[in-house]
Enzyme design. Structure first.
Site, PDB file in Angstrom:
ATOM      1  N   ASP A 201      69.679  33.206  51.432  1.00 52.60           N
ATOM      2  CA  ASP A 201      69.071  33.384  50.270  1.00 52.60           C
ATOM      3  C   ASP A 201      68.378  32.414  49.505  1.00 52.60           C
ATOM      4  O   ASP A 201      69.317  31.547  49.405  1.00 52.60           O
ATOM      5  CB  ASP A 201      70.158  34.344  49.311  1.00 52.60           C
ATOM      6  CG  ASP A 201      69.335  34.983  48.051  1.00 52.60           C
ATOM      7  OD1 ASP A 201      68.548  35.952  48.453  1.00 52.60           O
ATOM      8  OD2 ASP A 201      69.745  34.343  47.049  1.00 52.60           O
ATOM      9  N   GLU A 259      65.745  32.139  53.695  1.00 56.66           N
ATOM     10  CA  GLU A 259      64.584  32.514  52.857  1.00 56.66           C
ATOM     11  C   GLU A 259      64.082  31.321  52.232  1.00 56.66           C
ATOM     12  O   GLU A 259      64.724  30.608  51.401  1.00 56.66           O
ATOM     13  CB  GLU A 259      65.061  33.501  51.712  1.00 56.66           C
ATOM     14  CG  GLU A 259      63.918  34.204  51.152  1.00 56.66           C
ATOM     15  CD  GLU A 259      64.607  34.720  49.674  1.00 56.66           C
ATOM     16  OE1 GLU A 259      63.697  35.656  49.227  1.00 56.66           O
ATOM     17  OE2 GLU A 259      65.594  34.519  49.344  1.00 56.66           O
TER      18      GLU A 259
END
Ligand code: GLC
Length: 560
Positions: A201, A259
């Protein structure tokens, strides 16, 4: 073959948003047992791995992206035994599992933060990022993704803490070696448990510019500035990721995909250079950010096909010897069809077209749950229907600042993350077969028409087309390793490119418009040999004169 072969380049991934996939106990929320009960579906689709959204303990301010214990399962989702059973059953079926690693921040309910906020002398205080206020206000002008300011006052220590996301997601201080060690140990623990890798993330936000200076861009409606230049790819991020790799996975056959927000191709190449194994692949958001203004995603900016082609192509070349995760959508984005395609009479054909375009680019395709049945955005009518902290804060902000209902609704219907988070419609029965209880967020009202059961029954469905594409990847290394070349960059309707591997050549061409079109056969593609795939039944055998494409038709043609 120009590259070494890896399993994660040769399969298709499927992203599961656990809260909305399948409920098994009637509490209205998806859970691990629900996923276990649907493994057959994943097997039928043919995917080789899943990215499982966060399932660790969390107060769910940001739906699991605010973790309060990295080594236990969120009560509503089940138990660690359920996770282990899911892992085993996936593995028995040849499907690998990625853990969603959320370590830019924790929940404010994580024991580390509870200690950290209690006093400046607490040993955990330095696990987070603290600053004194400036003239009775926040330490700098940074906006957060979800709230006006990125700072929140903490009475106990008379300081502010940094939160790039919600108030309940304090950013970890990655410069503290003790934090890094805690994270690496936790990651190693998940690998020991049999995870096959991590989706990381917002991994390129871990470091911030020393001194945390004011951001220099345009101020938003609240007078804050989104500090991209101070939070993306800041030194020593590469050093930390190399350290992470060395400590946890450099010598293991696992997969990591990061990400990365506002990523440049240069940084993307650095993250995915094999030498130090920082990351195996990155998700770039260049094509996603295309329809937003510099002030942020809510400010819509119309786009045209040449720009989409340009952005995707820049990354096809720009990633160099590194690797990309390919996607049209995920749990944070609107539905792909509503954004890049059409939701009208050509909905199904267009869904297949988008799939052809994505699955033939160089990189590893990720299917976001529901995309494989052609799901679309939701016609929201009340903010009471929304559940996402980002959407709700945006709506409250619009109303507070008088931004106007029209602007607000247009933005929410286009971009709210809730669009992608409505439950999987498994059938046309009550709640689409998702739950026997009250769903935590409403189903898309079109579920009687768009659902899995219907798609499975219809041999021409988007679902069965996806199955073919997924299967093709296993038999055609050209889809994984072939070189990419864009044709006709300025063509306003047709997205065409070639892939080439060891003497084999494919032309991929897609008509992004709702009228039929013809183009002179592209000589650069060589001579057409055979039609490998089309999303239109009546597709004709290719000829050397004219490439004819029906509305939203996509073809793959073998050439010589
Ligand atoms: C990522 C996640 C998103 C989350 C945010 C904060 O962008 O995909 O869902 O809200 O990080 O963790």
């Amino acid at each position: 073959m120009e590259q070494n072969r890896y399993w994660w380049k040769e399969c298709v991934f499927y992203q599961i948003y656990p809260r909305s996939f399948q409920d098994s106990n009637g509490d209205g929320m998806g859970d691990l047992r629900g996923i276990i009960n649907r493994i057959d579906y994943l097997v039928e689709l043919g995917v080789g791995a899943i990215w499982l959204g966060p399932v660790c303990s969390s107060p769910n301010d940001d739906m699991g992206y605010d973790i309060s214990d990295y080594q236990s399962i969120m009560e509503q989702f089940g138990t660690m035994e359920d996770w282990e059973e899911l892992r085993d059953k996936l593995h028995e079926n040849g499907i690998r599992i990625l853990v969603d690693l959320v370590v830019n921040h924790t929940s404010d309910e994580h024991p580390w933060f509870l200690e950290a906020r209690s006093s400046k002398d607490n040993p955990k205080h330095d696990y987070y990022i603290w600053r004194p206020g400036k003239d009775g206000k926040e330490p700098n002008n940074w906006a957060s993704f979800f709230t006006p300011s990125a700072w929140q006052y903490n009475k106990e220590t008379d300081e502010y803490y940094l939160h790039l996301f919600s108030i309940k997601q304090p950013d970890l201080n990655w410069h503290n070696p003790a934090v890094r060690k805690e994270v690496y140990d936790m990651m190693a623990w998940w690998l020991d448990k049999g995870a096959d890798g991590f989706r990381m993330d917002v991994i390129n936000l871990l470091c911030k510019t020393p001194g945390l200076p004011d951001g220099g861009g345009k101020t938003d409606m609240n007078g804050y500035v989104f500090p991209t230049e101070h939070i993306c790819d800041i030194d020593p991020i590469h050093e930390y990721l190399r350290e992470m790799a060395k400590a946890v996975y450099a010598d293991k056959d696992i997969f990591t995909v990061g990400e990365c927000i506002s990523l440049t191709t240069e940084e993307g190449r650095k993250y995915t250079a094999r030498k130090d194994r920082e990351l195996d692949a990155v998700f770039s958001f260049s094509h996603i950010d295309m329809d937003g203004q510099p002030e942020g995603k809510w400010y819509y900016r119309p786009w045209k096909l040449p720009e989409l082609k340009g952005r995707l192509t820049e990354w096809q070349h720009g990633i160099g010897r590194g690797w990309l995760g390919l996607f049209w959508s995920n749990q944070d984005q609107p539905r792909a069809l509503s954004r890049f395609g059409t939701t009208g009479v050509y909905r199904e054909r267009c869904a297949k077209m988008l799939a052809v375009v994505l699955h033939n680019l160089r990189g590893t395709p990720f299917i976001y749950q529901g995309e494989e049945i052609g799901m679309v955005n939701v016609p929201w009518t009340s903010t009471h229907q929304l559940r996402d902290v980002e959407s709700l804060n945006f709506a409250a902000n619009c109303r507070r600042t008088g931004a106007g209902e029209e602007f607000m609704w247009d933005a929410l219907r286009r971009k709210a993350r809730d669009n992608a988070r409505t439950p999987m419609p498994w059938n046309d029965g009550p709640n689409g077969g998702f739950t026997t209880g009250t769903p935590w967020i409403m189903l898309n009202p079109d579920y009687p028409q768009i659902n899995v059961e219907k798609a499975r029954r219809d041999p021409d469905s988007v679902f069965h087309f996806y199955r073919r594409l997924v299967a093709m990847r296993k038999e055609n290394l050209i889809m994984c390793y072939g070189g990419y070349r864009l044709l006709w960059p300025d063509d306003p309707e047709v997205f065409a490119y070639t892939r080439e591997l060891e003497g084999e050549k494919w032309l991929i061409a897609a008509n992004f418009s709702d009228s039929a079109c013809g183009r002179e056969w592209p000589r650069e593609a060589g001579k057409p040999q055979a039609l490998i795939l089309s999303n239109v039944d009546s597709a004709a055998a290719p000829t050397e004169d004219i490439l004819h494409l029906e509305p939203y038709e996509a073809v793959i043609i073998r050439c010589q």
